[in-house]
Scaffold this active site. Structure first.
Site, PDB file in Angstrom:
ATOM      1  N   TYR A 142      44.978  72.492 -11.590  1.00 30.48           N
ATOM      2  CA  TYR A 142      44.326  73.703 -11.827  1.00 30.48           C
ATOM      3  C   TYR A 142      42.813  73.084 -12.155  1.00 30.48           C
ATOM      4  O   TYR A 142      41.495  73.777 -12.005  1.00 30.48           O
ATOM      5  CB  TYR A 142      44.359  74.511 -13.179  1.00 30.48           C
ATOM      6  CG  TYR A 142      45.547  75.757 -12.778  1.00 30.48           C
ATOM      7  CD1 TYR A 142      46.716  75.574 -12.176  1.00 30.48           C
ATOM      8  CD2 TYR A 142      45.158  76.964 -13.503  1.00 30.48           C
ATOM      9  CE1 TYR A 142      47.532  76.638 -11.797  1.00 30.48           C
ATOM     10  CE2 TYR A 142      46.049  77.899 -13.329  1.00 30.48           C
ATOM     11  CZ  TYR A 142      47.239  77.754 -12.339  1.00 30.48           C
ATOM     12  OH  TYR A 142      47.866  78.805 -12.182  1.00 30.48           O
ATOM     13  N   LYS A 192      58.271  67.190  -9.516  1.00 29.18           N
ATOM     14  CA  LYS A 192      58.482  66.861  -8.002  1.00 29.18           C
ATOM     15  C   LYS A 192      58.385  65.332  -7.719  1.00 29.18           C
ATOM     16  O   LYS A 192      57.604  64.899  -7.034  1.00 29.18           O
ATOM     17  CB  LYS A 192      57.413  67.752  -7.242  1.00 29.18           C
ATOM     18  CG  LYS A 192      57.686  67.879  -5.764  1.00 29.18           C
ATOM     19  CD  LYS A 192      58.976  68.647  -5.263  1.00 29.18           C
ATOM     20  CE  LYS A 192      59.508  68.502  -3.971  1.00 29.18           C
ATOM     21  NZ  LYS A 192      60.716  68.910  -3.515  1.00 29.18           N
ATOM     22  N   ASP A 224      61.729  72.578  -7.079  1.00 25.57           N
ATOM     23  CA  ASP A 224      62.637  73.466  -5.922  1.00 25.57           C
ATOM     24  C   ASP A 224      63.728  73.791  -6.544  1.00 25.57           C
ATOM     25  O   ASP A 224      64.407  75.238  -6.569  1.00 25.57           O
ATOM     26  CB  ASP A 224      62.437  72.838  -4.727  1.00 25.57           C
ATOM     27  CG  ASP A 224      62.951  71.577  -4.574  1.00 25.57           C
ATOM     28  OD1 ASP A 224      63.271  70.768  -5.564  1.00 25.57           O
ATOM     29  OD2 ASP A 224      63.262  71.081  -3.331  1.00 25.57           O
ATOM     30  N   ASP A 248      53.421  77.906 -14.119  1.00 27.96           N
ATOM     31  CA  ASP A 248      52.686  79.204 -13.638  1.00 27.96           C
ATOM     32  C   ASP A 248      53.751  79.909 -12.783  1.00 27.96           C
ATOM     33  O   ASP A 248      53.923  81.056 -13.098  1.00 27.96           O
ATOM     34  CB  ASP A 248      51.397  78.980 -12.858  1.00 27.96           C
ATOM     35  CG  ASP A 248      50.844  80.387 -12.521  1.00 27.96           C
ATOM     36  OD1 ASP A 248      50.800  81.156 -13.076  1.00 27.96           O
ATOM     37  OD2 ASP A 248      50.438  80.372 -11.140  1.00 27.96           O
ATOM     38  N   ASP A 252      56.628  83.221 -14.375  1.00 23.56           N
ATOM     39  CA  ASP A 252      56.740  84.397 -13.862  1.00 23.56           C
ATOM     40  C   ASP A 252      58.117  84.698 -13.420  1.00 23.56           C
ATOM     41  O   ASP A 252      58.910  85.826 -13.620  1.00 23.56           O
ATOM     42  CB  ASP A 252      55.866  84.796 -12.640  1.00 23.56           C
ATOM     43  CG  ASP A 252      54.478  85.175 -12.879  1.00 23.56           C
ATOM     44  OD1 ASP A 252      54.155  85.110 -14.038  1.00 23.56           O
ATOM     45  OD2 ASP A 252      53.751  85.905 -11.905  1.00 23.56           O
TER      46      ASP A 252
HETATM   47  C1  IPM Z   1      48.758  82.951 -15.966  1.00 21.90           C
HETATM   48  C2  IPM Z   1      48.033  83.601 -14.962  1.00 21.90           C
HETATM   49  C3  IPM Z   1      46.694  82.745 -14.910  1.00 21.90           C
HETATM   50  C4  IPM Z   1      47.042  81.317 -14.335  1.00 21.90           C
HETATM   51  C5  IPM Z   1      45.665  83.230 -13.801  1.00 21.90           C
HETATM   52  C6  IPM Z   1      45.264  84.562 -14.193  1.00 21.90           C
HETATM   53  C7  IPM Z   1      44.325  82.357 -13.850  1.00 21.90           C
HETATM   54  O1  IPM Z   1      48.636  83.600 -13.699  1.00 21.90           O
HETATM   55  O2  IPM Z   1      48.340  82.998 -17.100  1.00 21.90           O
HETATM   56  O3  IPM Z   1      50.001  82.515 -15.876  1.00 21.90           O
HETATM   57  O4  IPM Z   1      47.472  81.085 -13.277  1.00 21.90           O
HETATM   58  O5  IPM Z   1      47.140  80.537 -15.253  1.00 21.90           O
HETATM   59 MG    MG Z   2      50.689  83.248 -13.849  1.00 20.29          MG
END
Ligand code: IPM
Ligand code: MG
Length: 357
Positions: A142, A192, A224, A248, A252
């Site tokens: 990032y 990885k 993976d 990230d 999710d």
């Molecule tokens: C998160 C989000 C952020 C990230 C975005 C909105 C920049 O997806 O907090 O997970 O990628 O970190």
């Molecule tokens: Mg995210």
């Protein structure tokens, strides 16, 4: 009386609606528990771009630096999606993470018994899930340099760099080890390392810390495989330690185990200075202003703020208990609805939570 300075960042989309609910609850909790909250509200993301041209105005950053804790809702709006990177809402969030050195992102994923049927996975797979993702948040791909775009007559190439220093890895690993001590004492570090040099260093540093903390069981997994294991057998995980990009993606995925990303809070912490508390979900522009948003992740982020940021443990317990009561009473926002339950809007869920305190 104990006093805490809170910066509220409603942001975009459903942000203002869920912030309203969280603020009312925080006010009530402060009255019930005899402390005082001083709120300041500031703009960030798309709302800030519209007003000032910048996704993180200097006033907002300064106010955050001078606070005891920051409660943010969500940022991002389709209207700003095509702007250049430095003017996108997400850039404001990244700048806030960098500006406050919020290197440790903590995302707990726990199954709410009353919501088990809203998971897309089988009950027996998810019923014992209780894990926490520790994601490095201010380095890795990032923020790595060099990055950019090279345009020639013949072609265009764009690139980013995934890089970690030993100190950066140690710093985030330490957070995971500390958390693991008060849990099941298990860390799975995800990388990885079969392909990436940066992951090889990551693994070496985690192993070094493991040797100094023999009470913690440390394992390693390729990212993976981890993505697969998270849906195959998620209850094998206790503390997941990983870098910025893998965290990230995996957080999710882990969030969805619970049935709705609308239930997941997070904390982003530095070594000193205020923490940032925010739901894992985004700004949901498609339902903004329709009173359909699920405020629970925001409310649970407020609970994390009370517990970790302000050390108001009793108020944090009361707030989490209120969430539990409302869910057990069969009250749900649209994202969690199925047959036998009663659907309420964002505001009415807020009112029910207030009654439950
Ligand atoms: C998160 C989000 C952020 C990230 C975005 C909105 C920049 O997806 O907090 O997970 O990628 O970190
Ligand atoms: Mg995210």
């Amino acid at each position: 009386m104990r006093e805490h300075k809170i910066v509220l960042l409603p942001g975009d989309g459903i942000g203002p609606e869920i912030t309203y609910v969280a603020k009312e609850l925080l006010v009530k909790l402060s009255q019930v528990n005899g402390f005082q909250l001083i709120f300041e509200e500031h703009i960030i993301g798309g709302a800030a771009i519209d007003e000032t041209g910048s996704p993180l105005p200097i006033n907002t950053l300064e106010a955050c630096k001078n606070s005891d804790a920051i409660l943010m809702a969500a940022i991002g709006s389709p209207k700003h999606d095509n702007l250049p990177r430095e003017k996108r809402p997400e850039t404001g969030l990244l700048a806030l993470r960098e500006g406050l050195n919020l290197f440790a992102n903590i995302r707990p994923v726990k199954i709410w018994k009353s919501l088990i049927e809203s998971s897309t996975l089988k009950e027996e797979v998810v019923k014992d899930v209780d894990l926490i993702v520790v994601r490095e948040l201010t380095s890795g791909i990032y923020f790595g340099k060099p990055k950019g775009r090279i345009e020639t007559d013949k072609s265009t190439r764009a690139f980013n760099t995934m890089s970690y220093s030993d100190q950066e890895i140690d710093q985030i690993a330490k957070v995971a080890f500390e958390l693991a001590k008060n849990r099941k004492k298990k860390i799975c570090s995800i990388d990885k390392a079969n392909v990436l040099d940066v992951s090889q260093l990551w693994r070496e540093r985690v192993d070094l810390m493991a040797r100094k903390n023999k009470d913690i069981i440390v394992s390693h997994m390729y990212v993976d495989n981890a993505a697969m294991q998270l849906v195959r057998n998620p209850s094998q995980f206790d503390v997941i330690l990983t870098g910025n990009l893998f965290g990230d993606i995996l957080s999710d995925e882990a969030a969805m185990l619970t049935g709705s990303i609308g239930m997941l809070p997070s904390a982003s912490l530095s070594t000193q200075g205020p923490g940032l508390f925010e739901p894992v979900h985004g700004s949901a522009p498609d339902i903004a202003g329709l009173d359909k948003a699920n405020p629970m992740a925001m409310v649970l982020s407020a609970a994390m703020m009370l517990r970790i940021g302000l050390k108001e443990t009793k108020a944090a317990d009361q707030l989490e208990e209120a969430v539990n009561k409302v869910l057990n009473a069969g009250l749900r926002t649209a994202d969690l609805m199925s047959k036998p339950f009663t659907e309420l809007g964002c505001r009415d869920i807020g009112k029910e939570l207030l009654k439950a305190i």
